[in-house]
Design a protein around this motif. Structure first.
Motif, PDB file in Angstrom:
ATOM      1  N   GLU A  28      12.107  31.851 -32.593  1.00 30.95           N
ATOM      2  CA  GLU A  28      12.507  32.164 -34.008  1.00 30.95           C
ATOM      3  C   GLU A  28      11.545  31.543 -35.126  1.00 30.95           C
ATOM      4  OE1 GLU A  28      16.287  32.166 -34.946  1.00 30.95           O
ATOM      5  OE2 GLU A  28      16.977  31.953 -33.023  1.00 30.95           O
ATOM      6  N   SER A  29      10.268  31.211 -34.497  1.00 31.56           N
ATOM      7  CA  SER A  29       9.579  30.516 -35.585  1.00 31.56           C
ATOM      8  C   SER A  29       8.730  31.544 -36.633  1.00 31.56           C
ATOM      9  CB  SER A  29       8.743  29.655 -35.295  1.00 31.56           C
ATOM     10  OG  SER A  29       7.674  30.125 -34.303  1.00 31.56           O
ATOM     11  N   PRO A  30       8.906  31.542 -37.964  1.00 31.68           N
ATOM     12  CA  PRO A  30       8.534  32.365 -38.643  1.00 31.68           C
ATOM     13  C   PRO A  30       6.959  32.353 -38.878  1.00 31.68           C
ATOM     14  CG  PRO A  30       9.423  30.786 -39.958  1.00 31.68           C
ATOM     15  CD  PRO A  30       9.634  30.489 -38.745  1.00 31.68           C
ATOM     16  N   VAL A  31       6.525  33.360 -38.894  1.00 30.72           N
ATOM     17  CA  VAL A  31       5.032  33.655 -38.851  1.00 30.72           C
ATOM     18  C   VAL A  31       4.585  33.667 -40.260  1.00 30.72           C
ATOM     19  CG1 VAL A  31       2.720  34.901 -38.189  1.00 30.72           C
ATOM     20  CG2 VAL A  31       4.870  34.602 -36.762  1.00 30.72           C
ATOM     21  N   VAL A  32       4.223  32.876 -40.978  1.00 29.36           N
ATOM     22  CA  VAL A  32       3.687  32.654 -42.371  1.00 29.36           C
ATOM     23  C   VAL A  32       2.294  32.280 -42.238  1.00 29.36           C
ATOM     24  CG1 VAL A  32       3.856  31.934 -44.746  1.00 29.36           C
ATOM     25  CG2 VAL A  32       6.153  32.027 -43.399  1.00 29.36           C
ATOM     26  N   ALA A  33       1.394  33.063 -42.868  1.00 26.46           N
ATOM     27  CA  ALA A  33      -0.301  32.801 -43.081  1.00 26.46           C
ATOM     28  C   ALA A  33      -0.945  32.983 -44.306  1.00 26.46           C
ATOM     29  CB  ALA A  33      -0.902  33.615 -41.907  1.00 26.46           C
ATOM     30  N   LEU A  34      -1.353  31.978 -44.687  1.00 27.12           N
ATOM     31  CA  LEU A  34      -2.048  32.296 -45.909  1.00 27.12           C
ATOM     32  C   LEU A  34      -3.475  32.235 -46.116  1.00 27.12           C
ATOM     33  CD1 LEU A  34       0.370  29.541 -47.778  1.00 27.12           C
ATOM     34  CD2 LEU A  34       0.647  31.801 -47.942  1.00 27.12           C
ATOM     35  N   LEU A  85      -0.849  18.524 -50.348  1.00 23.14           N
ATOM     36  CA  LEU A  85      -2.328  18.174 -50.046  1.00 23.14           C
ATOM     37  C   LEU A  85      -2.748  18.967 -48.685  1.00 23.14           C
ATOM     38  CD1 LEU A  85      -1.606  14.306 -50.278  1.00 23.14           C
ATOM     39  CD2 LEU A  85      -2.981  15.742 -51.665  1.00 23.14           C
ATOM     40  N   ASP A  86      -1.860  19.085 -47.702  1.00 23.37           N
ATOM     41  CA  ASP A  86      -2.453  20.043 -46.863  1.00 23.37           C
ATOM     42  C   ASP A  86      -2.744  21.384 -47.199  1.00 23.37           C
ATOM     43  OD1 ASP A  86      -2.685  20.031 -43.600  1.00 23.37           O
ATOM     44  OD2 ASP A  86      -1.624  21.805 -43.979  1.00 23.37           O
ATOM     45  N   VAL A  97      -3.175  28.439 -42.959  1.00 24.72           N
ATOM     46  CA  VAL A  97      -2.131  27.728 -42.879  1.00 24.72           C
ATOM     47  C   VAL A  97      -0.960  28.646 -42.344  1.00 24.72           C
ATOM     48  CG1 VAL A  97      -0.740  25.833 -43.809  1.00 24.72           C
ATOM     49  CG2 VAL A  97      -3.325  26.149 -44.353  1.00 24.72           C
ATOM     50  N   ILE A  98      -0.480  28.278 -41.252  1.00 24.82           N
ATOM     51  CA  ILE A  98       0.789  28.755 -40.523  1.00 24.82           C
ATOM     52  C   ILE A  98       1.995  27.987 -41.027  1.00 24.82           C
ATOM     53  CG2 ILE A  98      -0.337  30.158 -38.996  1.00 24.82           C
ATOM     54  CD1 ILE A  98       0.579  28.268 -36.712  1.00 24.82           C
ATOM     55  N   ALA A  99       3.071  28.540 -41.027  1.00 23.85           N
ATOM     56  CA  ALA A  99       4.304  27.575 -41.191  1.00 23.85           C
ATOM     57  C   ALA A  99       4.482  26.418 -40.491  1.00 23.85           C
ATOM     58  CB  ALA A  99       5.496  28.579 -41.126  1.00 23.85           C
ATOM     59  N   THR A 100       4.362  26.670 -39.138  1.00 28.91           N
ATOM     60  CA  THR A 100       4.406  25.559 -38.139  1.00 28.91           C
ATOM     61  C   THR A 100       3.466  24.408 -38.442  1.00 28.91           C
ATOM     62  OG1 THR A 100       4.890  27.122 -36.408  1.00 28.91           O
ATOM     63  CG2 THR A 100       4.421  24.876 -35.706  1.00 28.91           C
ATOM     64  N   SER A 101       2.332  24.654 -38.670  1.00 22.59           N
ATOM     65  CA  SER A 101       1.469  23.643 -38.957  1.00 22.59           C
ATOM     66  C   SER A 101       1.804  23.053 -40.430  1.00 22.59           C
ATOM     67  CB  SER A 101      -0.046  24.180 -39.176  1.00 22.59           C
ATOM     68  OG  SER A 101      -0.712  23.990 -40.230  1.00 22.59           O
ATOM     69  N   LEU A 102       2.161  23.476 -41.332  1.00 20.63           N
ATOM     70  CA  LEU A 102       2.859  23.255 -42.641  1.00 20.63           C
ATOM     71  C   LEU A 102       3.937  22.254 -42.414  1.00 20.63           C
ATOM     72  CD1 LEU A 102       1.848  23.123 -45.506  1.00 20.63           C
ATOM     73  CD2 LEU A 102       3.236  25.165 -45.809  1.00 20.63           C
ATOM     74  N   CYS A 103       4.975  22.555 -41.755  1.00 18.36           N
ATOM     75  CA  CYS A 103       6.031  21.814 -41.333  1.00 18.36           C
ATOM     76  C   CYS A 103       5.554  20.460 -40.607  1.00 18.36           C
ATOM     77  CB  CYS A 103       7.093  22.179 -40.273  1.00 18.36           C
ATOM     78  SG  CYS A 103       7.999  23.720 -41.168  1.00 18.36           S
TER      79      CYS A 103
END
Length: 121
Positions: A28-34, A85-86, A97-103
């Motif tokens: 269920e990890s959301p896919v958020v990409a900026l 900062l990230d 940047v994806i949500a998982t990496s931001l977490c």
């Protein structure tokens, strides 16, 4: 460094590996990409006397990592600061940047990182 410090670092790395594995296995990890564009306005050639903000951001990240390795990550918990900062470093490098990496960058549990993403966004 003493054996105690190395043991704490190893324990922290083991916890991080388990967390990454849990996040990777989550369906269920959301896919958020900026998508980020490079910031060309502050190149060192244009501003020779100015300290590069990217260098400052990277130094802040490294300082926080060193502080966490000495005092533990729970004492100075600043998930929003770590995320911002990230994001700034990714923006300057033109990265996505994806949500998982931001977490993971928030240095907090995955669900806490998602709450901070919603709060900051």
């Amino acid at each position: 460094m003493s054996d105690i410090v190395f043991a704490r670092i190893q324990t922290t790395l083991d916890q991080l590996q388990r967390t990454v594995a849990e996040v990777r296995d989550t369906q269920e990890s959301p896919v958020v990409a900026l998508s980020c564009k490079r910031d060309k306005s502050e190149q060192s050639e244009s501003y020779p006397g100015r300290v590069d903000r990217l260098t400052v951001a990277l130094s802040l990240i490294a300082t926080a990592s060193g502080r966490d390795s000495v005092f533990g990550g729970d004492l100075f918990s600043e998930p929003a600061r770590h995320m911002l900062l990230d994001l700034y470093v990714a923006y300057r490098r033109g990265s996505i940047v994806i949500a998982t990496s931001l977490c993971i960058a928030s240095r907090s549990p995955y669900t806490t990182g998602l709450r901070w993403i919603n709060f900051v966004a």
